[in-house]
Design a protein around this motif. Sequence first.
Motif, mmCIF file in Angstrom:
data_model
loop_
_atom_site.group_PDB
_atom_site.id
_atom_site.type_symbol
_atom_site.label_atom_id
_atom_site.label_comp_id
_atom_site.label_asym_id
_atom_site.label_seq_id
_atom_site.Cartn_x
_atom_site.Cartn_y
_atom_site.Cartn_z
ATOM 1 N N VAL A 82 0.797 -1.045 -0.491
ATOM 2 C CA VAL A 82 -0.190 -0.031 0.315
ATOM 3 C C VAL A 82 1.018 1.294 -0.129
ATOM 4 C CG1 VAL A 82 -1.834 1.189 1.174
ATOM 5 C CG2 VAL A 82 -1.595 -1.011 0.418
ATOM 6 N N VAL A 86 1.167 4.624 -2.970
ATOM 7 C CA VAL A 86 0.389 5.600 -2.282
ATOM 8 C C VAL A 86 1.357 6.303 -2.568
ATOM 9 C CG1 VAL A 86 -0.285 6.988 -0.550
ATOM 10 C CG2 VAL A 86 -1.318 4.592 -0.448
ATOM 11 N N SER A 87 2.955 6.091 -2.678
ATOM 12 C CA SER A 87 4.070 7.030 -2.881
ATOM 13 C C SER A 87 4.165 7.499 -4.168
ATOM 14 C CB SER A 87 5.140 6.411 -2.274
ATOM 15 O OG SER A 87 5.229 5.136 -2.212
ATOM 16 N N CYS A 90 1.351 9.280 -5.952
ATOM 17 C CA CYS A 90 1.554 10.792 -5.008
ATOM 18 C C CYS A 90 2.653 11.692 -5.593
ATOM 19 C CB CYS A 90 2.006 10.705 -3.387
ATOM 20 S SG CYS A 90 0.460 10.496 -2.682
ATOM 21 N N ILE A 235 4.675 11.360 4.044
ATOM 22 C CA ILE A 235 3.871 9.852 4.172
ATOM 23 C C ILE A 235 4.204 9.151 5.481
ATOM 24 C CG2 ILE A 235 3.563 7.471 3.346
ATOM 25 C CD1 ILE A 235 4.076 8.855 0.532
ATOM 26 N N THR A 333 1.372 6.055 -12.697
ATOM 27 C CA THR A 333 1.406 4.994 -11.816
ATOM 28 C C THR A 333 1.478 3.168 -11.737
ATOM 29 O OG1 THR A 333 0.331 6.511 -10.235
ATOM 30 C CG2 THR A 333 0.635 4.012 -9.345
#
Length: 420
Positions: A82, A86-87, A90, A235, A333
């Motif tokens: 996850v 997410v990173s 972002c 994060i 991504t």
Amino acid sequence: MFSRIQSTLSRVALIKQIAVGLIIGVLIAIFAPGAIPAVSILGDLFVKALKGIAPVLVFFLVMNAMAQRKENAEGSMKPIIVLYAVSTFCASLVGVGMSFLFPTSLVLQVAPETKLAPPSGIVQVLHNLILSVVDNPVAAIMNANYIGILAWAIIFGIAMKSCASGTTKTCLNDISEAITKVVTWVIHCAPFGIMGLVADSVGTAGIGALLGYVQLLAVLVASYFLVALVMNPAIVFSRIHMNPYPLVFSTLRESGVYAFFTRSSAANIPVNLSLCRRLGLNPDLFTISIPLGATINMAGASITISVLSLAAAHTLGIAIDLPTAFLLCIVSTIGACGTSGVAGGSLLLIPVACASFGIGNDISMQVVGVGFIISVLEDACETALNSSSDVLFTATAEFAERRKEGILRKEDLIPKHDED
């Protein structure tokens, strides 16, 4: 004679060879403009080779990754995965934001008869994506339809995971490694290709052509630093509720520096495993998460794909609205997670994003060539961000669990020195 030259070149780092090729290309354009037509052939051959191998590379790498995916990559690995996802997403937002703040134009060769069909908005983009997904798989590879290639590779990979025997999966893995090897051979021709590309660009548009590359490089490097020093710490702090910078600086210093010079996340795996051990992490987790991160944790790659794709769109006068830019973040991504482990691998995924804007393969592969021109520094910084964040988020996931149990200390964020 040939073997002696090959032996000599093998002892010189590729990054140095590329730098030399870039300098020679500029010198040829300035002092020997008559040689530009002959030298530019090397650039054309290099781009043509990339265009030929890239669709096959993407198809087999993604299909193999899906077929080889292990069930135990879930469960306790879920928080790490996850964080990786997410990173990476972002980071693509950062790249898109920087591109909007500092739009960059490139020097591209657009034929007068070339007709671009810029999308009118997010609805048309989604419509084009859906049609691309259901394209014939063979036609997708032949026509470099990267959206279709990704879709069919995932479908075939999932099917092979459940139906294929171990021998078949081993054969598929061998094919993927062989294709990656071929790509490595092509990449090693980069110094000559870049020499031809630079000579042709500078000779055609003058030294001003390099100024666009300087601005593009500045946008990319600034985005990498923003992610490494602002976004990633944010994060980490959201998970461990402690000052994240001791851990961030440790991973950048002891992993990022090595990755900067090796320019290979795969080559940096032993360094990251050693760093995880000195951080006192669970070996049952980091022995899986670090190799996995070298494959799918690609924040730097998502920035590269986003920034270069938007630079191409800006150069061609294609207006990008916010919903379309958000879709680009998703495409970047997903594309970044399919990046190959070779130097400059993220550049080969740029056509995937460019296809979302209606930009053809001929134009997008020229953007890939621009990426290789600036790859001397760009790819080094990108790999440093990618590889160091593998350790950063592996440690963050475990430290977050320790925080819940009330056993996390500030000293845990600093790696111990080897006793030997």
